[in-house]
Scaffold this motif. Sequence first.
Motif, PDB file in Angstrom:
ATOM      1  N   UNK A   6       0.864  -1.172   0.000  1.00 33.83           N
ATOM      2  CA  UNK A   6       0.000   0.000   0.000  1.00 33.83           C
ATOM      3  C   UNK A   6       0.906   1.229   0.000  1.00 33.83           C
ATOM      4  N   UNK A   7       0.637   2.155  -0.902  1.00 32.89           N
ATOM      5  CA  UNK A   7       1.408   3.403  -0.898  1.00 32.89           C
ATOM      6  C   UNK A   7       0.597   4.480  -0.178  1.00 32.89           C
ATOM      7  N   UNK A   8       1.315   5.400   0.431  1.00 34.89           N
ATOM      8  CA  UNK A   8       0.649   6.455   1.185  1.00 34.89           C
ATOM      9  C   UNK A   8       1.543   7.680   1.270  1.00 34.89           C
ATOM     10  N   UNK A   9       0.915   8.793   1.593  1.00 35.50           N
ATOM     11  CA  UNK A   9       1.625  10.028   1.890  1.00 35.50           C
ATOM     12  C   UNK A   9       1.459  10.273   3.382  1.00 35.50           C
ATOM     13  N   UNK A  10       2.566  10.586   4.038  1.00 38.71           N
ATOM     14  CA  UNK A  10       2.579  10.823   5.480  1.00 38.71           C
ATOM     15  C   UNK A  10       3.032  12.248   5.734  1.00 38.71           C
ATOM     16  N   UNK A  11       2.252  12.986   6.516  1.00 43.47           N
ATOM     17  CA  UNK A  11       2.648  14.318   6.947  1.00 43.47           C
ATOM     18  C   UNK A  11       2.944  14.251   8.435  1.00 43.47           C
ATOM     19  N   UNK A  12       4.138  14.699   8.816  1.00 39.52           N
ATOM     20  CA  UNK A  12       4.559  14.688  10.217  1.00 39.52           C
ATOM     21  C   UNK A  12       4.762  16.130  10.673  1.00 39.52           C
ATOM     22  N   UNK A  49       6.938  17.929   7.808  1.00 39.53           N
ATOM     23  CA  UNK A  49       7.626  17.159   6.774  1.00 39.53           C
ATOM     24  C   UNK A  49       6.621  16.252   6.089  1.00 39.53           C
ATOM     25  N   UNK A  50       6.846  16.016   4.811  1.00 40.69           N
ATOM     26  CA  UNK A  50       5.985  15.129   4.022  1.00 40.69           C
ATOM     27  C   UNK A  50       6.841  13.991   3.490  1.00 40.69           C
ATOM     28  N   UNK A  51       6.316  12.778   3.640  1.00 40.77           N
ATOM     29  CA  UNK A  51       7.006  11.571   3.186  1.00 40.77           C
ATOM     30  C   UNK A  51       6.117  10.807   2.224  1.00 40.77           C
ATOM     31  N   UNK A  52       6.747  10.097   1.300  1.00 41.33           N
ATOM     32  CA  UNK A  52       6.065   9.089   0.494  1.00 41.33           C
ATOM     33  C   UNK A  52       6.428   7.753   1.124  1.00 41.33           C
ATOM     34  N   UNK A  53       5.443   6.874   1.280  1.00 42.15           N
ATOM     35  CA  UNK A  53       5.710   5.612   1.933  1.00 42.15           C
ATOM     36  C   UNK A  53       5.032   4.435   1.269  1.00 42.15           C
ATOM     37  N   UNK A  54       5.574   3.255   1.548  1.00 45.74           N
ATOM     38  CA  UNK A  54       4.950   1.994   1.157  1.00 45.74           C
ATOM     39  C   UNK A  54       5.052   1.051   2.350  1.00 45.74           C
ATOM     40  N   UNK A  61      -3.310  -1.415   7.610  1.00 51.08           N
ATOM     41  CA  UNK A  61      -3.498  -0.501   6.482  1.00 51.08           C
ATOM     42  C   UNK A  61      -4.958  -0.413   6.059  1.00 51.08           C
ATOM     43  N   UNK A  62      -5.850  -0.895   6.891  1.00 53.68           N
ATOM     44  CA  UNK A  62      -7.278  -0.904   6.559  1.00 53.68           C
ATOM     45  C   UNK A  62      -7.808   0.503   6.305  1.00 53.68           C
ATOM     46  N   UNK A  63      -7.328   1.466   7.084  1.00 53.42           N
ATOM     47  CA  UNK A  63      -7.734   2.855   6.896  1.00 53.42           C
ATOM     48  C   UNK A  63      -6.660   3.770   7.468  1.00 53.42           C
ATOM     49  N   UNK A  64      -6.779   5.056   7.167  1.00 53.20           N
ATOM     50  CA  UNK A  64      -5.762   6.033   7.564  1.00 53.20           C
ATOM     51  C   UNK A  64      -5.636   6.147   9.083  1.00 53.20           C
ATOM     52  N   UNK A  65      -6.744   6.103   9.794  1.00 51.96           N
ATOM     53  CA  UNK A  65      -6.716   6.237  11.260  1.00 51.96           C
ATOM     54  C   UNK A  65      -5.934   5.088  11.887  1.00 51.96           C
ATOM     55  N   UNK A  66      -6.165   3.882  11.422  1.00 51.76           N
ATOM     56  CA  UNK A  66      -5.456   2.709  11.948  1.00 51.76           C
ATOM     57  C   UNK A  66      -3.968   2.788  11.644  1.00 51.76           C
ATOM     58  N   UNK A  67      -3.624   3.204  10.430  1.00 56.66           N
ATOM     59  CA  UNK A  67      -2.219   3.310  10.054  1.00 56.66           C
ATOM     60  C   UNK A  67      -1.514   4.400  10.857  1.00 56.66           C
ATOM     61  N   UNK A  88      -2.507   9.816   4.066  1.00 57.84           N
ATOM     62  CA  UNK A  88      -3.422   9.693   2.944  1.00 57.84           C
ATOM     63  C   UNK A  88      -3.031   8.416   2.222  1.00 57.84           C
ATOM     64  N   UNK A  89      -3.887   7.392   2.287  1.00 61.76           N
ATOM     65  CA  UNK A  89      -3.602   6.106   1.643  1.00 61.76           C
ATOM     66  C   UNK A  89      -4.019   6.186   0.181  1.00 61.76           C
ATOM     67  N   UNK A  90      -3.146   5.716  -0.707  1.00 59.82           N
ATOM     68  CA  UNK A  90      -3.398   5.722  -2.137  1.00 59.82           C
ATOM     69  C   UNK A  90      -3.793   4.315  -2.569  1.00 59.82           C
TER      70      UNK A  90
END
Length: 93
Positions: A6-12, A49-54, A61-67, A88-90
């Motif tokens: 699962x790919x996602x964008x992470x903002x910290x 900071x913004x990250x791209x993640x997998x 990874x069921x939903x953004x809150x859980x992740x 934000x899960x893609x």
Amino acid sequence: MSTTFVSFTLTATAREGGEERFRSDIWQVTSAPLGGATLTLAGAEGTTAVFNGVIPETRRTADAVTLVSFLEDHLATTKSIHLDLAVNIHRGR
């Protein structure tokens, strides 16, 4: 059986009182996989900071809150890093 990722964008964002450690925390986040997630820094400004993640697809990874909950807990318990995270899960890419 192949692993689905699962790919996602992470903002910290630095929490209040953590602004001075923020840059150091960000580099620690990218230094090794985080709970199975691989993160690449896409950009940082100020205390955000913004990250791209997998990450391998699991119940985490069921939903953004859980992740977010999983990643925040993992950062706190394994690296003593406390950041506010948003994901934000893609799906379907």
